[in-house]
Design an enzyme around this catalytic site. Structure first.
Site, PDB file in Angstrom:
ATOM      1  N   ARG A 234       8.617 -36.462 -15.485  1.00 23.12           N
ATOM      2  CA  ARG A 234       7.988 -35.661 -14.448  1.00 23.12           C
ATOM      3  C   ARG A 234       8.819 -34.399 -14.237  1.00 23.12           C
ATOM      4  O   ARG A 234      10.054 -34.471 -14.239  1.00 23.12           O
ATOM      5  CB  ARG A 234       7.932 -36.437 -13.120  1.00 23.12           C
ATOM      6  CG  ARG A 234       6.856 -37.500 -13.060  1.00 23.12           C
ATOM      7  CD  ARG A 234       5.439 -36.932 -13.090  1.00 23.12           C
ATOM      8  NE  ARG A 234       4.420 -37.963 -13.019  1.00 23.12           N
ATOM      9  CZ  ARG A 234       3.840 -38.534 -14.083  1.00 23.12           C
ATOM     10  NH1 ARG A 234       4.188 -38.188 -15.302  1.00 23.12           N
ATOM     11  NH2 ARG A 234       2.904 -39.452 -13.912  1.00 23.12           N
ATOM     12  N   ASP A 258       7.460 -31.283 -21.651  1.00 23.92           N
ATOM     13  CA  ASP A 258       6.050 -31.704 -21.615  1.00 23.92           C
ATOM     14  C   ASP A 258       5.545 -31.703 -20.174  1.00 23.92           C
ATOM     15  O   ASP A 258       4.358 -31.867 -19.937  1.00 23.92           O
ATOM     16  CB  ASP A 258       5.914 -33.110 -22.217  1.00 23.92           C
ATOM     17  CG  ASP A 258       4.455 -33.541 -22.349  1.00 23.92           C
ATOM     18  OD1 ASP A 258       3.605 -32.693 -22.696  1.00 23.92           O
ATOM     19  OD2 ASP A 258       4.161 -34.718 -22.082  1.00 23.92           O
ATOM     20  N   GLU A 263       2.432 -28.358 -12.234  1.00 23.23           N
ATOM     21  CA  GLU A 263       1.454 -28.283 -13.331  1.00 23.23           C
ATOM     22  C   GLU A 263       0.079 -27.877 -12.804  1.00 23.23           C
ATOM     23  O   GLU A 263      -0.302 -28.318 -11.717  1.00 23.23           O
ATOM     24  CB  GLU A 263       1.372 -29.644 -14.040  1.00 23.23           C
ATOM     25  CG  GLU A 263       2.673 -29.964 -14.737  1.00 23.23           C
ATOM     26  CD  GLU A 263       2.711 -31.385 -15.299  1.00 23.23           C
ATOM     27  OE1 GLU A 263       1.674 -32.071 -15.300  1.00 23.23           O
ATOM     28  OE2 GLU A 263       3.800 -31.789 -15.757  1.00 23.23           O
ATOM     29  N   HIS A 281       1.683 -31.361 -20.843  1.00 22.11           N
ATOM     30  CA  HIS A 281       1.682 -32.757 -20.386  1.00 22.11           C
ATOM     31  C   HIS A 281       0.760 -33.620 -21.258  1.00 22.11           C
ATOM     32  O   HIS A 281      -0.221 -34.190 -20.766  1.00 22.11           O
ATOM     33  CB  HIS A 281       1.272 -32.853 -18.912  1.00 22.11           C
ATOM     34  CG  HIS A 281       1.659 -34.157 -18.280  1.00 22.11           C
ATOM     35  ND1 HIS A 281       1.985 -34.297 -16.958  1.00 22.11           N
ATOM     36  CD2 HIS A 281       1.772 -35.404 -18.804  1.00 22.11           C
ATOM     37  CE1 HIS A 281       2.269 -35.547 -16.687  1.00 22.11           C
ATOM     38  NE2 HIS A 281       2.140 -36.254 -17.807  1.00 22.11           N
TER      39      HIS A 281
HETATM   40  C1  8YV Z   1      -1.026 -39.238 -18.012  1.00 25.31           C
HETATM   41  C2  8YV Z   1       1.405 -39.759 -17.444  1.00 25.31           C
HETATM   42  O1  8YV Z   1      -1.388 -38.057 -18.638  1.00 25.31           O
HETATM   43  O2  8YV Z   1       1.104 -42.079 -17.474  1.00 25.31           O
HETATM   44  C3  8YV Z   1       1.642 -41.132 -16.936  1.00 25.31           C
HETATM   45  O3  8YV Z   1       2.407 -41.265 -15.991  1.00 25.31           O
HETATM   46  O4  8YV Z   1       2.051 -38.850 -17.072  1.00 25.31           O
HETATM   47  C4  8YV Z   1       0.360 -39.512 -18.468  1.00 25.31           C
HETATM   48  O5  8YV Z   1       0.330 -40.540 -19.379  1.00 25.31           O
HETATM   49  C5  8YV Z   1      -1.320 -39.048 -16.589  1.00 25.31           C
HETATM   50  O6  8YV Z   1      -0.775 -40.003 -15.735  1.00 25.31           O
HETATM   51  C6  8YV Z   1      -2.820 -39.062 -16.380  1.00 25.31           C
HETATM   52  O7  8YV Z   1      -3.106 -38.655 -15.131  1.00 25.31           O
END
Ligand code: 8YV
Length: 315
Positions: A234, A258, A263, A281
């Site tokens: 994050r 990423d 974002e 991301h």
């Molecule tokens: C997803 C992510 O794109 O799983 C997670 O925590 O960051 C990613 O795999 C995201 O959560 C989808 O909203």
């Protein structure tokens, strides 16, 4: 939306999930903007389950507005956008989608690792610009194998990243809330110390209040002008302003990111830097993994509606 066990969709979802919850469970999407209050005035009482994603989540305000909420089903392993404290206090169950995305997020970390050190996409731009014919050889880069790598957060994803790096003959150390029993890697209780002994720091810790700006100015200073930072967890885990300052001043060799603090906004200063690789991301974004995440999300929902418990609860 039926009166009993009404399912609310919060934020955009993968079409496969959205179609299934609408078709099978009569789910209704929470509107954005001015229509939201009128919608909540009419439906808030009947909502018992919210289906959301890590991108949107069920934050404090929305959760407070849903008096009969019993479960939040989260698409994604990260659930930092959902108010876990309130959920715990009110006995609201929350699920996520662990494990199914470990491989793809770890692959993304490795792709960034190789790209940033060997400057793969920068070299690709060099060829496309025609610089190979006009200016000659691409500048030398940094060896990716045999490096000292520090993993920040040796959880499910961090462990898979570490395993991949063993194939590059790297020395792996890690920092975590606590030491991982049985881990073959050296544990450093001080993140600053880990940054100091690492050529590359890879951030794989979960987001949320407890990890906010865990990697700050002092850790970036310790990583130093020859050091690289990779982040696939994050944006909030890294002090982005400090990172931008370090990269633009040349106090850090490069970064592969990423994820970002706000974002889809990426700091303007990073866009012109050749030393960074910027991704939108996409860590878990493959057909295979997203299908597995969708399936696990729906399994959690169906199990909750059938028996009142979750398959992969976080609390
Ligand atoms: C997803 C992510 O794109 O799983 C997670 O925590 O960051 C990613 O795999 C995201 O959560 C989808 O909203």
């Amino acid at each position: 939306m039926t009166a009993e066990n009404a399912v609310l969709q919060v934020g955009p979802l993968m079409p496969m999930v959205q179609t299934a919850i609408t078709r099978d469970h009569d789910a209704v999407e929470l509107p954005d903007g001015p229509n939201r209050s009128a919608f909540l005035a009419e439906h808030a009482e009947s909502v018992t389950v919210a289906v959301t994603s890590g991108r949107t989540g069920v934050g404090p305000e929305l959760m407070s507005a849903l008096p009969n909420l019993r479960a939040v089903i989260n698409f994604g392993v990260g659930y930092d956008t959902t108010d876990i404290t309130q959920a715990a206090e009110r006995g609201i169950a929350v699920s996520n989608t662990p494990d199914v995305l470990n491989d793809c997020v770890a692959d993304t970390a490795l792709a960034l690792y190789l790209d940033v050190l060997r400057r793969i996409t920068a070299a690709d731009r060099f060829v496309r610009r025609g610089d190979w014919t006009t200016t000659g050889n691409f500048p030398l880069t940094t060896q990716a194998s045999h490096r000292q790598v520090g993993i920040v957060g040796l959880g499910r994803i961090g462990s898979v990243i570490a395993r991949r790096l063993e194939g590059f003959d790297c020395t792996i150390r890690y920092h975590n809330r606590s030491e991982v029993t049985g881990s073959p890697y050296e544990y450093l209780p001080s993140l600053r110390e880990l940054a100091h002994v690492s050529d590359v720091l890879i951030v794989a810790a979960a987001g949320g209040a407890s990890t906010h700006h865990l990697v700050g100015q002092s850790e970036l200073d310790a990583l130093g002008p020859q050091g690289y930072l990779i982040n696939v967890s994050r944006g909030s885990v890294v002090d982005e302003a400090a990172l931008v300052r370090a990269l633009t001043a040349g106090d850090l060799a490069g970064a592969g990111l990423d994820v970002f603090e706000d974002e889809p906004t990426v700091p303007r200063e990073l866009l012109d830097l050749e030393s960074v690789v910027l991704l939108p991301h996409l860590g878990s974004g493959t057909h295979e993994t997203r299908a597995a995440m969708a399936e696990l999300t729906l399994k959690n929902l169906r199990q909750f509606l059938a028996v009142g418990s979750l398959l992969t609860p976080v609390i």
